[in-house]
Scaffold this active site. Structure first.
Site, PDB file in Angstrom:
ATOM      1  CG  ASN A  73     -20.502   7.226  14.222  1.00  0.00           C
ATOM      2  OD1 ASN A  73     -20.916   8.521  13.771  1.00  0.00           O
ATOM      3  ND2 ASN A  73     -19.687   6.567  13.862  1.00  0.00           N
ATOM      4  CE  LYS A  87     -15.346   0.155  13.029  1.00  0.00           C
ATOM      5  NZ  LYS A  87     -14.878   0.962  14.095  1.00  0.00           N
ATOM      6  CE  LYS A 120      -4.056   0.420   2.736  1.00  0.00           C
ATOM      7  NZ  LYS A 120      -4.865   0.832   3.713  1.00  0.00           N
ATOM      8  CB  CYS A 159     -18.461   4.125  10.627  1.00  0.00           C
ATOM      9  SG  CYS A 159     -16.794   4.700  10.267  1.00  0.00           S
TER      10      CYS A 159
HETATM   11  C1  UDX Z   1     -20.688   7.701   9.436  1.00  0.00           C
HETATM   12  C2  UDX Z   1     -20.988   9.201  10.275  1.00  0.00           C
HETATM   13  O1  UDX Z   1     -21.694  10.009   9.676  1.00  0.00           O
HETATM   14  C3  UDX Z   1     -19.647   9.804  10.184  1.00  0.00           C
HETATM   15  O2  UDX Z   1     -19.678  11.062  11.088  1.00  0.00           O
HETATM   16  C4  UDX Z   1     -18.756   8.891  11.046  1.00  0.00           C
HETATM   17  O3  UDX Z   1     -17.367   9.623  11.106  1.00  0.00           O
HETATM   18  C5  UDX Z   1     -18.351   7.600  10.189  1.00  0.00           C
HETATM   19  O4  UDX Z   1     -19.601   6.982  10.308  1.00  0.00           O
HETATM   20  P1  UDX Z   1     -20.219   7.053   6.860  1.00  0.00           P
HETATM   21  O5  UDX Z   1     -20.348   5.666   7.412  1.00  0.00           O
HETATM   22  O6  UDX Z   1     -19.306   7.287   5.922  1.00  0.00           O
HETATM   23  O7  UDX Z   1     -20.297   7.975   8.150  1.00  0.00           O
HETATM   24  O8  UDX Z   1     -21.853   7.034   6.207  1.00  0.00           O
HETATM   25  P2  UDX Z   1     -22.876   7.991   6.273  1.00  0.00           P
HETATM   26  O9  UDX Z   1     -23.183   8.730   5.424  1.00  0.00           O
HETATM   27  O10 UDX Z   1     -23.144   8.382   7.712  1.00  0.00           O
HETATM   28  O11 UDX Z   1     -24.048   6.710   6.122  1.00  0.00           O
HETATM   29  C6  UDX Z   1     -24.091   5.423   6.931  1.00  0.00           C
HETATM   30  C7  UDX Z   1     -25.086   4.707   6.590  1.00  0.00           C
HETATM   31  O12 UDX Z   1     -26.383   4.971   6.790  1.00  0.00           O
HETATM   32  C8  UDX Z   1     -25.052   4.351   5.010  1.00  0.00           C
HETATM   33  O13 UDX Z   1     -25.245   2.811   4.803  1.00  0.00           O
HETATM   34  C9  UDX Z   1     -26.309   5.200   4.604  1.00  0.00           C
HETATM   35  O14 UDX Z   1     -26.989   4.634   3.159  1.00  0.00           O
HETATM   36  C10 UDX Z   1     -27.188   5.119   5.677  1.00  0.00           C
HETATM   37  N1  UDX Z   1     -28.237   6.378   5.610  1.00  0.00           N
HETATM   38  C11 UDX Z   1     -27.682   7.475   5.887  1.00  0.00           C
HETATM   39  C12 UDX Z   1     -29.495   5.882   5.673  1.00  0.00           C
HETATM   40  O15 UDX Z   1     -30.072   4.863   5.701  1.00  0.00           O
HETATM   41  N2  UDX Z   1     -30.347   6.808   5.896  1.00  0.00           N
HETATM   42  C13 UDX Z   1     -29.892   8.437   6.000  1.00  0.00           C
HETATM   43  O16 UDX Z   1     -30.867   9.333   6.184  1.00  0.00           O
HETATM   44  C14 UDX Z   1     -28.473   8.723   6.139  1.00  0.00           C
END
Ligand code: UDX
Length: 431
Positions: free
Chosen positions: A209, A264, A36, A261
């Site tokens: 989260n 987990k 990597k 995230c």
């Molecule tokens: C998340 C947190 O938002 C972020 O602050 C943290 O640092 C890392 O984890 P991420 O996992 O990148 O970020 O994705 P996010 O945009 O939060 O969406 C997480 C999941 O929720 C996705 O599967 C998304 O499809 C789902 N989601 C999100 C919904 O089903 N409905 C929503 O309204 C928003």
């Protein structure tokens, strides 16, 4: 300007390194994955994150960012060392912190002079305390250091924006000296900085989260009630979001939350609470609703198609969310596996995640675009709300489908309009 070491070049490490370099610091990134690092030296980035490749290239040309293999070198050359290694889930739901411990030991062996050691990866509360103990055991008080918790709040797909324009920065510290250094580091971002103790900073991350996951499971539960009563969950979410106390984000009903995230962190927070004598029933329900959401969507497909066996099913979207190639805990991938084991023939397309999906799943057809996935399919599933799916030529899709059936897991289209076009259109909480 600081000399900074970043240990771990995943989503968090690479984005943190690129942004801190762009703020004028000198950053050295290290990782235990030799290939990597060698690829990164050749501008080959292991992840798709909008803007990251350009930011890394710009800062490498400016000699503000470099890549190496040695934690010793990174520690020796840096005043601030960020720990950005993975904290995957254990079988019991707790976070596996073995990589964090290993890195802390290697840093301890290399420390000369005062250092600030920053926990950036999402970790359970009291991990910062453990990092401090680990370093003290190794150094027997010979070195002067502070441990800081500085949790990341970046969303994949908007990681650079979220890092450069944070709603707030959280710093968990135990000394004024470490606080001053971290505030100086982040001063250029002109963001509000919340200064607290280490365990509070660690809890803030888990609480954020978990609350966002709770919003998603809440609206998905409302979606079930809307389906039973003929109400429209999108209208409910829109009207709820107009209340400033609720706010509109993370109220999009769908097939549930995935990604590296949320699942987990939810498990880790439930596990941490239980370990300290609190049964976090609320979060257990959030997790259960999310699990049920997948089953409800499969049931919707079965109700619409009758038999799944030997049916041709087109799938649009493989990544766990749009604007990323990340398929970790992708609901789309889980649903594909379930349909495949029920005998369906899957044709899948995703704008970015095809390479990673091909490496993970066999026995499905990967298509060059949405239209190829729709061709001769008995239904088309929408699993990830990529913007390009909104612009599909629906008349062309209808002609290509063996029968005009679309089952939309992300509520991308209007039911009335789809019915007018002659589709059997199923979605979540409104049809
Ligand atoms: C998340 C947190 O938002 C972020 O602050 C943290 O640092 C890392 O984890 P991420 O996992 O990148 O970020 O994705 P996010 O945009 O939060 O969406 C997480 C999941 O929720 C996705 O599967 C998304 O499809 C789902 N989601 C999100 C919904 O089903 N409905 C929503 O309204 C928003």
């Amino acid at each position: 300007m600081f000399n900074i070491g970043v240990i771990g070049t995943g989503y968090v490490g690479l984005v943190t390194a690129a942004c801190l370099a762009d703020l004028g610091n000198k950053v050295i990134c290290v990782d235990n994955d030799y290939k990597k690092i060698e690829n990164l030296k050749k501008n080959i980035i292991p992840i798709y994150e909008p803007g990251l490749a350009e930011l890394l290239k710009k800062n490498r040309l400016a000699k503000r960012i470099s890549f190496g293999h040695s934690i010793k070198e990174a520690t020796t050359k840096s005043e601030i060392i960020f720990i950005c290694v993975g904290t995957p889930a254990n079988a019991d739901g707790g976070a596996d912190l073995s990589a964090v411990e290993k890195v802390a030991f290697e840093i301890a062996q290399a420390i000369k002079g005062y250092k600030v050691i920053v926990g950036k990866s999402t970790v359970p509360a009291l991990t910062g305390e453990r990092i401090k103990q680990a370093i003290e055991i190794k150094t027997q008080g010979r070195v002067n250091f502070d441990v800081v918790s500085n949790p990341e709040f970046l969303r994949e797909g908007q990681a650079i924006h979220d890092t450069m324009h944070p709603d707030r920065i959280v710093i968990g510290v135990e000394s004024k000296h470490a606080e001053d250094i971290m505030c100086r580091l982040y001063k250029p971002l002109k963001s509000q900085i919340v200064v607290t103790n280490i365990q509070t900073a660690e809890i803030i991350k888990h609480a954020c989260n978990s609350f966002l996951s709770t919003k998603i499971s809440f609206i998905n539960a409302i979606a079930h009630i809307c389906e039973k009563l003929g109400a429209d969950v999108e209208m409910v979410a829109q009207a709820m979001g107009l209340d400033k106390r609720i706010a509109k984000d993370f109220l999009n009903a769908g097939i549930g939350f995935g990604g590296y995230c949320f699942p987990k962190d939810l498990d880790a927070f439930i596990h941490l609470a239980e370990k300290h004598g609190y049964n976090f029933e609320l979060l257990k329900s959030v997790r259960k609703i999310n699990e049920e959401q997948k089953r409800f969507f499969i049931k919707k497909i079965e109700e619409t198609l009758w038999n799944i066996k030997n049916k041709n099913i087109g799938v649009l979207g493989l990544s766990f969310k749009p604007n990323t190639d990340d398929i970790r805990n992708s609901i789309a991938m889980e649903i594909i596996r379930t349909l495949k084991s029920a005998g369906a023939k899957i044709k899948a397309y995703d704008p970015q995640a095809m390479a990673k999906a091909k490496a993970e799943i066999r026995g499905i057809q990967f298509c060059k675009d949405s239209y190829a996935a729709a061709k001769n399919s008995d239904c088309l599933l929408i699993m990830t709300e990529w913007a390009e799916f909104k612009k599909l030529d629906l008349a062309k899709i209808k002609k290509l489908l063996a029968q005009p059936v679309i089952i939309d897991g992300r509520n991308m289209f209007e039911p009335a309009a789809m019915k007018k076009l002659g589709f059997v259109y199923k979605c979540v909480g409104r049809c």
